[in-house]
Design an enzyme around this catalytic site. Structure first.
Site, short mmCIF file in Angstrom:
data_model
loop_
_atom_site.label_atom_id
_atom_site.label_comp_id
_atom_site.label_asym_id
_atom_site.label_seq_id
_atom_site.Cartn_x
_atom_site.Cartn_y
_atom_site.Cartn_z
N TYR A 1 37.08 -29.32 35.94
CA TYR A 1 36.02 -29.58 36.92
C TYR A 1 35.24 -28.29 37.20
O TYR A 1 35.83 -27.20 37.22
CB TYR A 1 36.61 -30.08 38.25
CG TYR A 1 37.06 -31.51 38.20
CD1 TYR A 1 36.19 -32.54 38.48
CD2 TYR A 1 38.38 -31.82 37.90
CE1 TYR A 1 36.61 -33.86 38.45
CE2 TYR A 1 38.82 -33.13 37.86
CZ TYR A 1 37.93 -34.15 38.14
OH TYR A 1 38.35 -35.45 38.10
N ARG B 1 46.57 -36.60 34.21
CA ARG B 1 45.64 -37.67 34.59
C ARG B 1 44.95 -38.17 33.33
O ARG B 1 44.43 -37.39 32.55
CB ARG B 1 44.55 -37.16 35.55
CG ARG B 1 44.96 -36.74 36.95
CD ARG B 1 45.60 -37.81 37.82
NE ARG B 1 45.14 -39.19 37.67
CZ ARG B 1 44.07 -39.73 38.25
NH1 ARG B 1 43.31 -38.99 39.02
NH2 ARG B 1 43.76 -40.99 38.09
N HIS C 1 39.01 -39.95 33.35
CA HIS C 1 38.45 -40.86 34.36
C HIS C 1 37.15 -40.31 34.92
O HIS C 1 36.92 -39.11 34.92
CB HIS C 1 39.45 -41.09 35.49
CG HIS C 1 39.84 -39.83 36.20
ND1 HIS C 1 40.86 -39.02 35.77
CD2 HIS C 1 39.33 -39.21 37.29
CE1 HIS C 1 40.96 -37.97 36.56
NE2 HIS C 1 40.03 -38.05 37.50
FE LIG Z 1 39.79 -36.40 38.81
#
Ligand SMILES: [Fe+3]
Lengths: 248, 201
Positions: free
Chosen positions: A117, A166, A169
């Protein structure tokens, strides 16, 4: 000793056996560690949504000045092309009666193709991409439709348990025709082997509801020589003032 | 009647901070509006620790109880893609802020008016890492010293507040602070003095 994925799988199965059927995850969900101190102990107080004087049956208004054309194309927000597999994600936002949610704001945010991110606190040692921020906005059209152009995000590790990953997504934020319909959620990609191991997705008790978070491959949405296509429709629940006007 | 099953909710996660908050998000009141008030507080978890990565949204009626119908909360500049802020004139009734490292948040807004038989209130929606499904609550404002008891009277008749016992009701009413026009409203997600959260059906 840190919990392994096997421990987690057992916890997920146990939590599923206990969960009352619901399309939404329980707020108290032990396999997702961070939920332990962040869920209320008391049941929410139910407010009947049949009174148009309730502020929550109305919603903020967004307009063309709140977004620009480029906001829905995450591949054109910098001088160069971002790295990764370009994708087109499109669908419709509907209320539970199947009516389109028109002219409302959709926000999208995501990791880059490497699973990182553009957030100062994301310390995952995967490369940042100077040509990708991972932030999109759009207003829904008259048919409730939306369309984003972006890159497929990478999977990323997190510290919920040992070797926790994760699945890829996209984060979505949606406004409906009532504040009570507000939704923040995540969209997944079909066929991702990580889906079965993810306590966030698995927190949703019903299998059919989990499937609604997985986009469908849509060959018709692929853009020749440019991007791969996925379709994802979103249904908002909760009451709205229009229901009351119709004598719900 | 068709009834489509809803898309499930998920947590906002830890990394929304570069995406959702926007300049001026905590300032729904038009700049220099003479009736601006500050509503602020902390978000606490079940251990009484501040929650540094919560996101709060505000939605409310205007001073006359009217539902704001103006857009312009998050204006973007098509030339630069930058966010020039709110349009500076219209009251949109919508605000959004992330909590700071100390769990603190603040909105500078206008005092809402009453609608129907309800006491005036601010609607809040709370998102956080660890919270799989957002939480709704409300802020009711107290009367200011020397300014009568209109709020208190409206609150005794308010259907939601009247349905709660006194201790729980207290979690929804902000406290007036010594500085005029400043109100304190803490949100306790879990445990003792847990805030009343709402579900709309
Ligand atoms: Fe996320």
């Amino acid at each position: 000793m840190p919990l392994t994925q096997q421990d987690l799988d057992r916890e997920i199965a146990a939590a599923r056996a206990d969960a009352p059927p619901s399309p939404h995850p329980p707020r108290d969900y032990p396999p997702y560690r961070s939920s332990a101190l962040r869920h209320p102990h008391r049941a929410p107080v139910v407010v009947r949504g049949d009174d148009p004087d309730l502020v929550e049956l109305h919603t903020p208004v967004f307009g063309p000045a709140d977004v620009t054309e480029l906001d829905s194309d995450l591949t054109r927000q910098h001088r160069g092309e971002p790295l990764g597999e370009r994708i087109t994600v499109s669908g419709r936002v509907l209320d539970s009666r199947g009516r389109p949610v028109r002219g409302q704001l959709i926000e999208l945010w995501q990791a880059n193709a490497s699973g990182r991110y553009a957030h100062r606190r994301d310390r995952h040692p995967a490369p940042l991409d100077p040509n990708f921020t991972g932030l999109g906005r759009a207003l829904t059209g008259d048919d409730g439709g939306y369309r984003f152009t972006t890159v497929k995000p990478g999977a990323y590790p997190w510290r919920n348990h040992e070797n926790a990953w994760r699945p890829a997504h996209l984060h979505f934020s949606l406004f409906g025709t009532a504040f009570a319909q507000r939704l923040v959620t995540q969209m997944y990609f079909p066929g991702d082997p990580l889906l079965a191991y993810d306590p966030i997705l698995q927190s949703v008790p019903e299998a059919a509801a989990r499937e609604r978070l997985v986009a469908a491959w849509d060959h018709g949405l692929t853009v020749p020589e440019f991007s791969l296509g996925y379709r994802w429709d979103i249904v908002l629940d909760g009451p709205s003032a229009t229901w009351t006007e119709e004598g719900r | 009647m068709t009834s489509l099953p809803p898309t499930p909710s998920h947590t906002v996660g830890p990394f929304y901070g570069y995406a959702l908050p926007f300049p001026g998000g905590g300032e729904p009141a038009p700049p220099c509006h003479p009736d601006t008030v500050t509503v602020h507080g902390y978000v606490y978890d079940g251990a009484g620790e501040p929650v540094p990565d919560a996101l709060l949204e505000l939605w409310q009626a205007g001073p006359e109880g009217e539902i704001p119908g103006a857009p312009g909360s998050l204006r973007r500049d098509p030339a630069t893609g930058r966010h020039p802020g709110r349009d500076g004139v219209e009251f949109t009734g919508f605000g959004r802020v992330a909590t700071g490292a100390d769990g603190h948040w603040a909105f500078r807004t206008l005092v809402p008016g009453a609608r129907g038989g309800h006491a005036p209130y601010l609607s809040l929606c709370l998102f956080a890492r660890g919270l799989l499904h957002h939480l709704f609550t409300r802020v009711y404002l107290p009367d200011l010293p020397g300014q009568g008891s209109a709020q208190a009277e409206a609150q005794t008749r308010d259907p939601l507040l009247a349905s709660l016992d006194e201790e729980r009701r207290g979690t929804l009413v902000a406290a007036a602070e010594p500085r005029t026009g400043t109100f304190r409203f803490d949100i306790r997600i879990q445990g003792e003095k847990e805030t009343v959260f709402l579900d709309f059906h």
